[in-house]
Design a protein around this motif. Structure first.
Motif, mmCIF file in Angstrom:
data_model
loop_
_atom_site.group_PDB
_atom_site.id
_atom_site.type_symbol
_atom_site.label_atom_id
_atom_site.label_comp_id
_atom_site.label_asym_id
_atom_site.label_seq_id
_atom_site.Cartn_x
_atom_site.Cartn_y
_atom_site.Cartn_z
ATOM 1 N N UNK A 115 0.849 -1.197 0.000
ATOM 2 C CA UNK A 115 0.000 0.000 0.000
ATOM 3 C C UNK A 115 0.881 1.242 0.000
ATOM 4 N N UNK A 116 0.314 2.364 -0.348
ATOM 5 C CA UNK A 116 1.058 3.624 -0.394
ATOM 6 C C UNK A 116 1.631 3.956 0.986
ATOM 7 N N UNK A 117 0.884 3.641 2.045
ATOM 8 C CA UNK A 117 1.361 3.924 3.405
ATOM 9 C C UNK A 117 2.622 3.119 3.724
ATOM 10 N N UNK A 118 2.649 1.834 3.338
ATOM 11 C CA UNK A 118 3.829 1.014 3.572
ATOM 12 C C UNK A 118 5.007 1.493 2.735
ATOM 13 N N UNK A 119 4.737 1.892 1.506
ATOM 14 C CA UNK A 119 5.813 2.395 0.657
ATOM 15 C C UNK A 119 6.461 3.631 1.268
ATOM 16 N N UNK A 120 5.637 4.540 1.762
ATOM 17 C CA UNK A 120 6.155 5.762 2.388
ATOM 18 C C UNK A 120 6.899 5.426 3.673
ATOM 19 N N UNK A 121 6.331 4.516 4.474
ATOM 20 C CA UNK A 121 6.960 4.151 5.746
ATOM 21 C C UNK A 121 8.317 3.478 5.529
ATOM 22 N N UNK A 122 8.437 2.659 4.508
ATOM 23 C CA UNK A 122 9.714 1.997 4.230
ATOM 24 C C UNK A 122 10.727 2.939 3.580
ATOM 25 N N UNK A 123 10.250 3.841 2.741
ATOM 26 C CA UNK A 123 11.163 4.735 2.020
ATOM 27 C C UNK A 123 11.641 5.906 2.871
ATOM 28 N N UNK A 124 10.884 6.301 3.866
ATOM 29 C CA UNK A 124 11.228 7.494 4.659
ATOM 30 C C UNK A 124 12.612 7.399 5.309
ATOM 31 N N UNK A 125 12.980 6.291 5.947
ATOM 32 C CA UNK A 125 14.335 6.247 6.531
ATOM 33 C C UNK A 125 15.449 6.362 5.493
ATOM 34 N N UNK A 126 15.226 5.808 4.305
ATOM 35 C CA UNK A 126 16.241 5.897 3.255
ATOM 36 C C UNK A 126 16.352 7.329 2.750
ATOM 37 N N UNK A 127 15.231 8.017 2.658
ATOM 38 C CA UNK A 127 15.259 9.428 2.251
ATOM 39 C C UNK A 127 16.043 10.246 3.278
ATOM 40 N N UNK A 128 15.840 9.962 4.550
ATOM 41 C CA UNK A 128 16.591 10.664 5.606
ATOM 42 C C UNK A 128 18.079 10.342 5.491
ATOM 43 N N UNK A 129 18.428 9.066 5.292
ATOM 44 C CA UNK A 129 19.833 8.690 5.129
ATOM 45 C C UNK A 129 20.452 9.355 3.912
ATOM 46 N N UNK A 130 19.705 9.417 2.814
ATOM 47 C CA UNK A 130 20.219 10.056 1.602
ATOM 48 C C UNK A 130 20.454 11.544 1.845
ATOM 49 N N UNK A 131 19.503 12.212 2.494
ATOM 50 C CA UNK A 131 19.684 13.622 2.830
ATOM 51 C C UNK A 131 20.871 13.839 3.750
ATOM 52 N N UNK A 132 21.041 12.957 4.720
ATOM 53 C CA UNK A 132 22.165 13.041 5.650
ATOM 54 C C UNK A 132 23.486 12.866 4.910
ATOM 55 N N UNK A 133 23.532 11.906 3.959
ATOM 56 C CA UNK A 133 24.775 11.678 3.222
ATOM 57 C C UNK A 133 25.115 12.876 2.343
ATOM 58 N N UNK A 134 24.122 13.486 1.721
ATOM 59 C CA UNK A 134 24.374 14.675 0.903
ATOM 60 C C UNK A 134 24.843 15.827 1.789
ATOM 61 N N UNK A 135 24.204 15.991 2.947
ATOM 62 C CA UNK A 135 24.611 17.066 3.872
ATOM 63 C C UNK A 135 26.037 16.846 4.352
ATOM 64 N N UNK A 136 26.417 15.602 4.599
ATOM 65 C CA UNK A 136 27.793 15.320 5.037
ATOM 66 C C UNK A 136 28.797 15.631 3.946
ATOM 67 N N UNK A 137 28.416 15.411 2.683
ATOM 68 C CA UNK A 137 29.315 15.720 1.578
ATOM 69 C C UNK A 137 29.479 17.232 1.386
ATOM 70 N N UNK A 138 28.438 17.987 1.678
ATOM 71 C CA UNK A 138 28.474 19.428 1.445
ATOM 72 C C UNK A 138 29.150 20.211 2.548
ATOM 73 N N UNK A 139 29.364 19.621 3.709
ATOM 74 C CA UNK A 139 29.966 20.394 4.794
ATOM 75 C C UNK A 139 31.452 20.421 4.717
#
Length: 139
Positions: A115-139
């Motif tokens: 379901x869309x809810x499960x897709x969002x729930x599973x993808x959200x941590x990866x989106x946070x990790x991806x954002x964190x990795x980009x932020x670490x590269x930019x600092x």
């Protein structure tokens, strides 16, 4: 999509990732020396990532993963997020395991069976990790 089809989708995606991840292993580590290498790296690395994703897409299409393009696009993003924040790549075995797990996860998240809810729930941590990795590269 039944549970067996979902498992097959994830296994085919993992196998496609392992086969596609063999390509960077045959590319020479040092393409050039000197300051001109920066330009080569800026051009070669995105082309290599795109080529690996395209090869994985073709393997998944042959393996009847439908649709294969979200997995082929999401797999490298999950891989980058995991490698740059959590897993690292201390050796070649970890490289292949993380690549297979990344594509299998992308296949699971993009499956129509969830379901869309499960897709969002599973993808959200990866989106946070991806954002964190980009932020670490930019600092």
């Amino acid at each position: 999509m039944s549970g067996g089809e979902l498992i097959r989708r994830c296994l085919v995606a993992a196998a496609a990732a392992v086969l596609a991840a063999l390509v960077p292993q045959v590319v020479p580590g040092r393409l050039c020396d000197g300051p001109g290498c920066l330009l080569v790296g800026i051009i070669a690395v995105p082309l290599l990532v795109f080529g690996v994703a395209l090869l994985a897409w073709a393997i998944m299409a042959v393996g009847r993963v439908r649709p294969a393009w979200p997995v082929a696009l999401g797999g490298p993003l999950v891989f980058f997020a995991l490698v740059s924040t959590v897993a690292g790549v201390p050796n070649i075995v970890v490289f292949f395991v993380v690549a297979a797990a990344s594509y299998a996860f992308a296949a699971l998240v993009t499956a129509d069976a969830l379901s869309r809810a499960w897709q969002v729930a599973l993808a959200a941590p990866v989106v946070v990790l991806f954002g964190w990795s980009v932020a670490r590269l930019l600092r």
